[in-house]
Each structure stands twice: as C-alpha cells, then as structure tokens.
Design an enzyme around this catalytic site. Structure first.
Site, mmCIF file in Angstrom:
data_model
loop_
_atom_site.group_PDB
_atom_site.id
_atom_site.type_symbol
_atom_site.label_atom_id
_atom_site.label_comp_id
_atom_site.label_asym_id
_atom_site.label_seq_id
_atom_site.Cartn_x
_atom_site.Cartn_y
_atom_site.Cartn_z
ATOM 1 N N LEU A 181 0.845 -1.206 0.000
ATOM 2 C CA LEU A 181 0.000 0.000 0.000
ATOM 3 C C LEU A 181 0.880 1.257 0.000
ATOM 4 C CD1 LEU A 181 -3.157 0.556 0.158
ATOM 5 C CD2 LEU A 181 -2.700 1.226 2.526
ATOM 6 N N GLY A 182 1.616 1.425 -1.100
ATOM 7 C CA GLY A 182 2.449 2.621 -1.253
ATOM 8 C C GLY A 182 1.696 3.656 -2.066
ATOM 9 N N ARG A 183 2.462 4.457 -2.839
ATOM 10 C CA ARG A 183 1.815 5.508 -3.645
ATOM 11 C C ARG A 183 0.755 4.912 -4.577
ATOM 12 N NH1 ARG A 183 7.646 7.390 -3.744
ATOM 13 N NH2 ARG A 183 7.830 5.437 -4.870
ATOM 14 N N ILE A 184 1.153 3.884 -5.352
ATOM 15 C CA ILE A 184 0.218 3.324 -6.329
ATOM 16 C C ILE A 184 -0.849 2.492 -5.613
ATOM 17 C CG2 ILE A 184 -0.025 1.902 -8.394
ATOM 18 C CD1 ILE A 184 2.962 2.582 -9.011
ATOM 19 N N ARG A 211 5.102 -4.321 5.153
ATOM 20 C CA ARG A 211 5.962 -4.660 6.285
ATOM 21 C C ARG A 211 5.542 -3.935 7.550
ATOM 22 N NH1 ARG A 211 11.158 -3.208 3.018
ATOM 23 N NH2 ARG A 211 9.652 -1.581 2.531
ATOM 24 N N ARG A 222 5.887 -6.548 -10.226
ATOM 25 C CA ARG A 222 7.002 -7.047 -11.022
ATOM 26 C C ARG A 222 6.809 -8.560 -11.142
ATOM 27 N NH1 ARG A 222 7.894 -2.733 -12.686
ATOM 28 N NH2 ARG A 222 9.739 -1.435 -12.467
ATOM 29 N N ASP A 263 0.205 -8.159 -15.701
ATOM 30 C CA ASP A 263 0.855 -7.142 -16.542
ATOM 31 C C ASP A 263 2.364 -7.340 -16.603
ATOM 32 O OD1 ASP A 263 0.931 -4.680 -18.089
ATOM 33 O OD2 ASP A 263 1.709 -3.674 -16.309
ATOM 34 N N GLU A 320 10.350 -11.236 -19.003
ATOM 35 C CA GLU A 320 9.801 -10.379 -20.071
ATOM 36 C C GLU A 320 10.823 -10.142 -21.169
ATOM 37 O OE1 GLU A 320 8.427 -6.786 -18.206
ATOM 38 O OE2 GLU A 320 7.089 -7.872 -16.878
ATOM 39 N N HIS A 328 3.171 -5.530 -20.016
ATOM 40 C CA HIS A 328 3.792 -4.545 -19.105
ATOM 41 C C HIS A 328 3.464 -3.111 -19.554
ATOM 42 C CE1 HIS A 328 7.412 -3.838 -16.220
ATOM 43 N NE2 HIS A 328 6.513 -2.858 -16.109
#
Ligand code: NDP
Length: 320
Positions: free
Chosen positions: A151-154, A174, A231, A255, A260, A278
């Site tokens: 649950l960061g910026r994005i 964490r 990722r 995605d 890749e 991606h």
C-alpha cells in the site's frame, strides 16, 4: 555546465535527446557495436546515465569511474545495483508520483477485465459467435474483498479507486500505516485467507521475490482473483500457472512476467488469465512525464544541483 559525456542505455521518448544534447555528447549504448571497447575508451568520461527502466549491474557501474548519476525513467529500480551505486557515490533517481494514477487506472481496468472476462467477450463478438448464443455469465466484483499487497503511492491510488466500487479493502506490507482506513494484515497468508481478490503492487527485487507463491494461492481459494501490476519476480510464475490450471484460484490478470518479454506458452494457453505486455504506465502522456523527470534529474546532478527524486538508498549529497 561544461559539456560532458552522457550514456543513454536504451531507446527513450523523443523528448529526451534534444533536452540532454545541449549539455553533453549523448552516446546511444544499444547502437554501439563493440560495447566493451566503448566502455574502455569513453567509459572513464561518462558522468551521467539515463535510461527507460535502467538495468545497471555492478559490473557496468564499475566500468564508469566518473559516473555521478543514474537517471531511470521508472519508479521501480530493482534492475539497478543501488548498493554498488551508493558505494561509488553515484546517485540513482527514479520517477515516482508522475505515473501513480496511470498505473492505478490500469490496475482497475485489468481487475475488471479479469473478473468480467472483457477480452474474451470482445473476442466473442469479433469471431461472430454472438448470434449463435449469448456470452456465458461471468464472476463479479460485487461483494468482493480486495487485499492490496504493497500500500504505497500506487497501492493507495488503487485503494482510492476501489472505494468507489463499495467493496472491502485490506492491505499487507511490512508495517501498519496509521493514516489509512483499510484493514492491515502483517501476514500475507492471513490476508489471502480472508479476502478473495489480491492485487500486487510492491517493488521487485530480492526482498519480494516469490512473495506470492503456491501457499498464497491455496489460501486465496477457488473464487480467488489475482492481479499483478508489480514485477514478475514477486510471483512464483510456475505456481501461478499451476493454480490457474487446477482452479486453485479462479482467474488472474497479469501485466508483468518473470522473463519479459517472454511469456510461458502454458500461461498463454489458459483461458482464465488476462495477459498484458507490461503496459501499466504506457500512455504517451505518462511516459513523457516520466522521461521529463528523468531528464530533470540527470541535468540537475550534472549541473551540481540536488536531484529531484533520488531513491532512498542513494541519498543526496553522495558520500563520494
Ligand atoms: P512505493 O515505494 O510508494 O510503495 C511500495 C509499497 O510496497 C510500500 O507500501 C511498501 O510498504 C510495500 N513493500 C515494500 N517491500 C515489501 C515487502 N517486502 N513485503 C510487502 N510489502 C512491501 O512504490 P510505488 O507505489 O510508487 O510503486 C510500487 C511498485 O509498483 C514499483 O516498485 C514497481 O515495481 C511497480 N510498478 C509497476 C508498473 C507496471 O508497469 N506494471 C509501473 C509502475 C510501478 P512497507 O514499507 O510497509 O512494506
């Protein structure tokens, strides 16, 4: 700023070269036939590096003794050896914030595409099947509970969008965050048992490698939806394929992949997977904003000014 030598690692948005060229000679690494010879001859003069999603191992860093800055046009920097950069007094910059909304939008699109089988439904019309029979009914977002891994910026921008769907939201990271209204799970496995939908949006790298594995899919269960916009490395891809094949989970929207741009044929063959190349940040608007921020970071450092967005592992000013 005195003219300098700048290494562009891979092709970038058209705005980059004209913005950087007045300040130095731009060497396009991917166009150089004998890269070892180039590194031996020109490497010692290179002060700045710029790239789209820079991949920069210690080996390359140590061939560039005058390097001051690695400006990557991406928020994730798992491909850059930041420890080696810090040791050599090189600042690494990324492009946070400017892509947050774009990636969150795509994550929601992929979630809906996966649950409501939008790509298959579209294909159904194109292949002329509709007059023969209606498209089969699908699963639903209604009544779901979503667990966001990271649950960061994005992650927060995804949660904000999910609030509009009137569904319950939880998160794993964490540490617990005091200023969010969502349910926190210190254990990913516990969260996977409680929710029926997981969205991964953590950084990649060694710390999160295969964080999402067979155990997590088992806990998520047969009604489970998994979306990965983080990722490829955060998921055990073989375990994901197994879970989708055996209906341990219902479906996945993916995605990002482990190797890749190569996607396992087994995954491509599965009808309960929606696969994207991606593209979460891949609009002209956002990729230009990312490229511009990378340019601004590069030119700031080369001009002796603080970078706009250094990564925490290489704080400014560097200890060179
Ligand atoms: P942030 O740094 O703001 O957020 C990362 C979040 O991940 C934090 O909330 C952090 O929480 C959590 N996290 C970090 N390590 C772990 C761990 N080991 N286990 C569980 N949670 C962890 O980054 P952004 O939101 O800006 O970007 C996140 C990632 O999204 C990028 O690093 C990139 O990999 C991916 N991304 C993918 C794109 C695509 O095209 N698909 C485009 C853009 C980004 P805490 O510290 O509490 O653990």
């Amino acid at each position: 700023m005195t003219k300098t030598d700048i290494l562009m690692l891979n092709p970038m948005r058209p705005l980059v070269e004209p913005a950087v060229a007045p300040f130095g000679t731009v060497h396009k690494f991917w166009e150089i036939a004998d890269q070892e010879k180039f590194l031996a001859e020109v490497g010692p003069r290179i002060r700045g590096m710029i790239a789209f999603v820079a991949s920069c191992p210690r080996e390359l860093i140590e061939k560039l003794p005058a390097l001051e800055v690695i400006a990557s046009s991406a928020v994730g920097y798992d491909g850059i050896d930041v420890k080696a950069a810090a040791e050599h007094g090189i600042v690494v910059t990324n492009t946070p914030d400017v892509l947050t909304d774009e990636v969150a939008d795509l994550a929601i699109g992929l979630l809906l595409a996966t649950i409501r089988e939008i790509p298959r439904a579209e294909q159904y019309v194109r292949s002329g099947n509709w007059p023969k029979a209606p498209f089969p009914l699908t699963a639903t977002l209604r009544g779901r509970s979503v667990g966001i891994i990271g649950l960061g910026r994005i992650g927060k921008a995804i949660a904000k969008r999910l609030e509009g769907f009137d569904i319950s939201i939880a998160y794993h990271g964490r540490r617990q965050q005091s200023d969010v209204p969502y349910t926190y799970f210190a254990s990913l496995l516990d969260m996977a048992s409680e929710v029926d939908t997981l969205i991964a949006i953590t950084p990649g790298g060694a710390e999160t490698r295969h964080l999402i594995n067979a155990e997590v899919f088992k806990a998520l269960g047969p009604n489970g939806i998994f979306v990965n916009v983080a990722r490829g490395s955060v998921v055990d891809e073989a375990a994901l394929i197994h879970a989708l094949k055996n209906r341990t989970i219902l479906a996945a929207g993916v995605d990002v992949f482990e190797n890749e741009p190569h996607v396992p044929a087994e995954l491509i063959a599965l009808e309960n997977a929606v696969l994207l190349p991606h593209v979460a940040s891949a609009s002209v608007h956002t990729r230009d904003a990312m490229a511009q921020l990378a340019v601004d970071n590069l030119l700031a450092v080369l001009g002796g000014k603080p970078p706009l967005t250094p990564v925490p592992e290489t704080p400014w000013p560097p200890a060179k």
